[in-house]
Design an enzyme around this catalytic site. Structure first.
Site, PDB file in Angstrom:
ATOM      1  N   CYS A   1       0.739  -1.137   0.169  1.00  0.00           N
ATOM      2  CA  CYS A   1       0.084  -0.227  -0.133  1.00  0.00           C
ATOM      3  C   CYS A   1       0.855   1.275   0.006  1.00  0.00           C
ATOM      4  CB  CYS A   1      -0.771   0.090   1.203  1.00  0.00           C
ATOM      5  SG  CYS A   1      -1.796  -1.393   1.370  1.00  0.00           S
TER       6      CYS A   1
ATOM      7  N   ARG B   1       5.664  -0.182  -5.783  1.00  0.00           N
ATOM      8  CA  ARG B   1       5.412  -0.904  -4.713  1.00  0.00           C
ATOM      9  C   ARG B   1       4.569  -1.888  -4.826  1.00  0.00           C
ATOM     10  NH1 ARG B   1       6.690   2.466  -0.004  1.00  0.00           N
ATOM     11  NH2 ARG B   1       5.311   1.208   1.227  1.00  0.00           N
TER      12      ARG B   1
ATOM     13  N   TRP C   1      -2.859  -2.863  -1.525  1.00  0.00           N
ATOM     14  CA  TRP C   1      -2.484  -4.253  -1.610  1.00  0.00           C
ATOM     15  C   TRP C   1      -3.267  -5.055  -0.713  1.00  0.00           C
ATOM     16  CZ3 TRP C   1       0.181  -8.270   0.722  1.00  0.00           C
ATOM     17  CH2 TRP C   1       0.683  -9.297   0.000  1.00  0.00           C
TER      18      TRP C   1
ATOM     19  N   GLY D   1      -0.967  -0.721   6.595  1.00  0.00           N
ATOM     20  CA  GLY D   1      -0.698  -1.645   7.750  1.00  0.00           C
ATOM     21  C   GLY D   1      -1.907  -2.371   7.887  1.00  0.00           C
TER      22      GLY D   1
ATOM     23  N   GLU E   1      19.303 -16.956  -5.299  1.00  0.00           N
ATOM     24  CA  GLU E   1      18.744 -15.624  -6.112  1.00  0.00           C
ATOM     25  C   GLU E   1      18.391 -15.988  -7.419  1.00  0.00           C
ATOM     26  OE1 GLU E   1      18.228 -13.012  -4.626  1.00  0.00           O
ATOM     27  OE2 GLU E   1      18.265 -11.652  -6.467  1.00  0.00           O
TER      28      GLU E   1
ATOM     29  N   LYS F   1      14.679 -15.044  -8.724  1.00  0.00           N
ATOM     30  CA  LYS F   1      14.434 -14.213  -9.650  1.00  0.00           C
ATOM     31  C   LYS F   1      13.488 -14.719 -10.804  1.00  0.00           C
ATOM     32  CE  LYS F   1      16.233 -10.365  -8.566  1.00  0.00           C
ATOM     33  NZ  LYS F   1      15.624 -10.859  -7.375  1.00  0.00           N
TER      34      LYS F   1
ATOM     35  N   GLU G   1       9.898 -15.400  -9.625  1.00  0.00           N
ATOM     36  CA  GLU G   1       8.999 -14.156  -9.360  1.00  0.00           C
ATOM     37  C   GLU G   1       8.745 -13.201 -10.645  1.00  0.00           C
ATOM     38  OE1 GLU G   1      10.766 -11.402  -6.414  1.00  0.00           O
ATOM     39  OE2 GLU G   1      12.716 -11.373  -7.503  1.00  0.00           O
TER      40      GLU G   1
ATOM     41  N   HIS H   1      19.324 -36.234  -2.992  1.00  0.00           N
ATOM     42  CA  HIS H   1      18.791 -36.433  -1.710  1.00  0.00           C
ATOM     43  C   HIS H   1      17.441 -35.933  -1.730  1.00  0.00           C
ATOM     44  CE1 HIS H   1      21.893 -37.641   0.866  1.00  0.00           C
ATOM     45  NE2 HIS H   1      22.891 -36.614   0.315  1.00  0.00           N
TER      46      HIS H   1
ATOM     47  N   LYS I   1       7.117  -4.246  -3.877  1.00  0.00           N
ATOM     48  CA  LYS I   1       8.470  -3.970  -3.544  1.00  0.00           C
ATOM     49  C   LYS I   1       8.902  -3.968  -2.024  1.00  0.00           C
ATOM     50  CE  LYS I   1      12.573  -2.265  -4.891  1.00  0.00           C
ATOM     51  NZ  LYS I   1      13.306  -3.154  -5.484  1.00  0.00           N
TER      52      LYS I   1
HETATM   53  C1  G6P Z   1      10.482  -7.787  -1.419  1.00  0.00           C
HETATM   54  C2  G6P Z   1      11.091  -7.524  -2.586  1.00  0.00           C
HETATM   55  C3  G6P Z   1      12.244  -8.101  -2.710  1.00  0.00           C
HETATM   56  C4  G6P Z   1      13.325  -7.808  -1.725  1.00  0.00           C
HETATM   57  C5  G6P Z   1      12.632  -7.907  -0.225  1.00  0.00           C
HETATM   58  C6  G6P Z   1      13.222  -7.494   0.887  1.00  0.00           C
HETATM   59  O1  G6P Z   1      10.108  -9.066  -1.417  1.00  0.00           O
HETATM   60  O2  G6P Z   1      10.033  -7.763  -4.078  1.00  0.00           O
HETATM   61  O3  G6P Z   1      13.138  -7.771  -4.031  1.00  0.00           O
HETATM   62  O4  G6P Z   1      14.487  -8.431  -1.680  1.00  0.00           O
HETATM   63  O5  G6P Z   1      11.438  -7.460  -0.392  1.00  0.00           O
HETATM   64  O6  G6P Z   1      13.176  -5.882   0.640  1.00  0.00           O
HETATM   65  P1  G6P Z   1      14.095  -4.942   1.726  1.00  0.00           P
HETATM   66  O7  G6P Z   1      13.780  -3.708   1.001  1.00  0.00           O
HETATM   67  O8  G6P Z   1      14.045  -5.421   3.095  1.00  0.00           O
HETATM   68  O9  G6P Z   1      15.547  -5.483   1.144  1.00  0.00           O
END
Ligand code: G6P
Length: 611
Positions: A2, A27, A75, A101, A483, A487, A490, A506, A606
């Protein structure tokens, strides 16, 4: 997640609010709305499920004008992402509220309000706030006092803006545990959950502290503390202007941010290397005085920042001989590991606003650590303001939901922290100097890697129609594999998982057949022979191998394998940074080929500001 924006001015402010919403889009959200107090005192709103562009189109078809108003991107947490649940939420025509929140006691409040005759027109927790404020206003309080007394009945963390028909020319902004910033303009003032919503209007800000209430008018802002006392919050000038969030010639923000990585890493490293050695003061003078006492490190983070923490653990163990525990922040806050003596706590967060990381850090501050520190990209974030010591990455604003340049800058900052600690642990200066040089060489090496873009674009075609992918790595390349998988899933919505390569037998090997893509990371380290065995195991079951390797790594038989060779060899401090780049490009191009919204993947945000 949000986003909130509010404006009070002496002119029509609808376009300012709508532009603020567009700037908050990065965001992640699923509906949006705007409410204005019209000249006659009436509150009017327009809300839409879906994109801000839809809200703007409909607004332009039937515009309204006002000098004070609030707006929101939602959101969904409580109630479906529909127009009915979109913010601002009203109490009659008296009060409008936009909220970030969660109101944890909303069911109880809803029951109480319903019992006293209030009827609800949404399924949200937020609507309670609007009704509570309306009740307090009817009891004769002014908007600031009514909001304070209404908020005192809430359990949870939030930030909120409130507009009332009875209060001309003003709105209230308040927060507890979630960010809220007041922006100062010329004869107009603003508030937002995130400065990026206000970059088009001002660079001058005051950040609210927990429990603050700001009454925002065109000509002044009055901030009061939790007991209603007047308080002064420091004026902060932001280094970011509107240009920091322009996409330029790039097709997507993510693409732009991938291509900015060499510069971002260079900027981050510049202040961290002093005369060829890691800056002893990288976390500030106070922690520098106790650096030699640090005997262990606890890291808490989420998402890509967590993966950066896992790489750091390997580096800290190997180069500084330092035990390091890395926890997902949402786990740390409920199951924190025992706090050993002389342990440094480090939160890693690009935004510095991730709710779980903030909660974990709040807990850490009470736990007797030698120091509580943050690695963040935002100097003014809640996290940086909360901790005792901080180290800033200089990635610039990152808009794409999937972290790219922020992650790389975190990695190099963690490499420098590792070397600073290694030096304190007695590693000879000449060794530390040589290792520092390896880190300092990274920006140029990243630039070379970006030349692989066209090739990765073409190779991404192998992923387009796949349903599943496995990523394999060992040592510090295991979190890089994590990672890569994060990527890919997502952005391209391809199911992807990462394993330490030795774990293949395993479990995951059972999934390997000719429909499975297996991405293996093969730097030329001592473990290459082991990895070769893993590759054979996959090949024997018909899995499609995609190997990202060192220039001259001996991979054994290469027939039927897709091999991407990095242009130059890399050391253990360099490889996690460098191998991440082709994996970013791969995920980016696979997602573009599938026609996905790369900058705003479905259901993701974000900055995850709720827990
Ligand atoms: C979200 C974003 C990720 C990020 C994570 C942690 O899931 O999509 O890209 O790594 O939050 O965010 P921060 O701002 O705490 O690094």
């Amino acid at each position: 997640m949000c986003g909130i924006v509010g404006v009070a001015a002496k002119r029509d402010i609808a376009s300012l609010l709508l532009e603020g919403l567009q700037r908050l889009e990065y965001r992640g959200y699923d509906s949006a709305g705007i409410a204005l107090r019209l000249a006659g005192g009436e509150l009017r709103r327009l809300r839409r499920a879906g994109f801000v562009s839809r809200l703007i189109e409909d607004f332009e078809r039937d515009p309204m004008a006002g000098e004070v108003g609030i707006a929101h991107t939602r959101w969904a947490t409580h109630g479906a992402p529909t127009e009915r649940n979109a913010h601002p939420l009203f109490s009659g025509r008296e009060v409008a509220v936009a909220h970030n929140g969660i109101v944890e006691n909303y069911e109880q409040l809803r029951d109480q309000l319903a019992a006293s005759g209030v009827s609800f027109s949404s399924d949200t927790d937020t609507e309670c706030i609007a009704h509570l404020v309306a009740l307090e206003l009817r009891a004769g309080k002014d908007l600031a006092a009514a909001t304070r007394d209404a908020l005192s009945q809430l359990v949870g963390t939030y930030s909120v803006v409130v507009l009332a028909a009875a209060e001309p020319g003003a709105f209230v902004a308040a927060n507890r545990g979630a960010p809220m910033v007041v922006g100062l303009g010329e004869s107009e003032n603003y508030a937002a959950s995130d400065i990026s919503a206000l970059l088009h209007a001002t660079r001058r800000y005051r950040f609210l502290r927990n429990g603050d209430i700001a009454l925002v008018r065109a000509d002044r802002v009055e901030i009061s503390g939790p007991a209603g006392e007047a308080v002064d919050r420091p004026l902060v000038e932001s280094e970011f202007g509107p240009e920091s969030v322009e996409r330029g010639a790039y097709r997507h923000y993510m693409q732009k941010e991938i291509f900015e990585q060499a510069g971002a890493v260079r900027n981050t490293l510049r202040p961290l290397i002093v005369e060829g050695l890691p800056d002893h003061f990288l976390f500030g003078a106070e922690l520098a005085g106790r650096f030699g006492d640090i005997a262990a490190v606890h890291i808490a983070a989420c998402g890509s920042a967590y993966n950066a923490g896992l790489v750091a653990r390997q580096w800290l163990q190997e180069h500084a001989g330092m035990p390091c525990t890395v926890e997902i922040a949402s786990e740390y806050r409920y199951h924190p590991p025992p706090c050993p003596e002389n342990c440094l706590y480090l939160a890693i967060s690009q935004s510095g606003e991730t709710a779980d990381t903030l909660a974990a850090t709040r807990l850490a501050l009470e736990r007797g650590y030698l120091g509580v520190a943050a690695l963040s990209n935002v100097a003014t974030s809640s996290l940086v303001r909360m901790v005792e010591h901080s180290l800033l990455t200089r990635a610039g604003l990152e808009v794409g939901v999937a972290s790219t340049k922020a992650l790389l800058t975190q990695l190099v900052a963690l490499a420098m922290m590792t070397l600073a600690l290694a030096r304190q642990q007695g590693k000879p200066d000449q060794d530390v100097r040589a290792l520092t040089q390896q880190v300092a060489a990274l920006p140029d090496l990243i630039e070379q890697l970006l030349e692989m873009d066209a090739r990765m674009e073409q190779l991404a075609g192998h992923f387009e129609n796949r349903g599943h992918a496995l990523f394999l790595g060992r040592g510090p390349m295991w979190p890089v594999a994590m990672e890569g998988a994060l990527k890919l899933k997502e952005l391209s919505y391809i199911h992807a998982e990462a394993y330490a390569a030795g774990e293949l037998k395993h479990g995951p090997l059972a999934l390997v057949d000719d429909s499975m893509m297996v991405v293996a990371l093969a730097p030329d380290d001592g473990l290459l022979p082991k990895l070769r065995t893993n590759l054979e195991e996959v090949r024997a079951r018909g899995g499609q191998l995609f190997v990202v390797s060192a220039p001259r790594a001996d991979l054994g038989r290469e027939d039927g394998m897709i091999v991407v060779r990095l242009p130059a060899p890399s050391t253990n401090l360099q490889a996690p940074v460098l191998y991440t780049v082709p994996l970013q490009l791969l995920a980016y191009h696979a997602a573009v080929r599938k026609g996905n919204n790369v900058d705003r993947p479905r259901n993701l945000a974000k900055s995850v500001t709720v827990d």
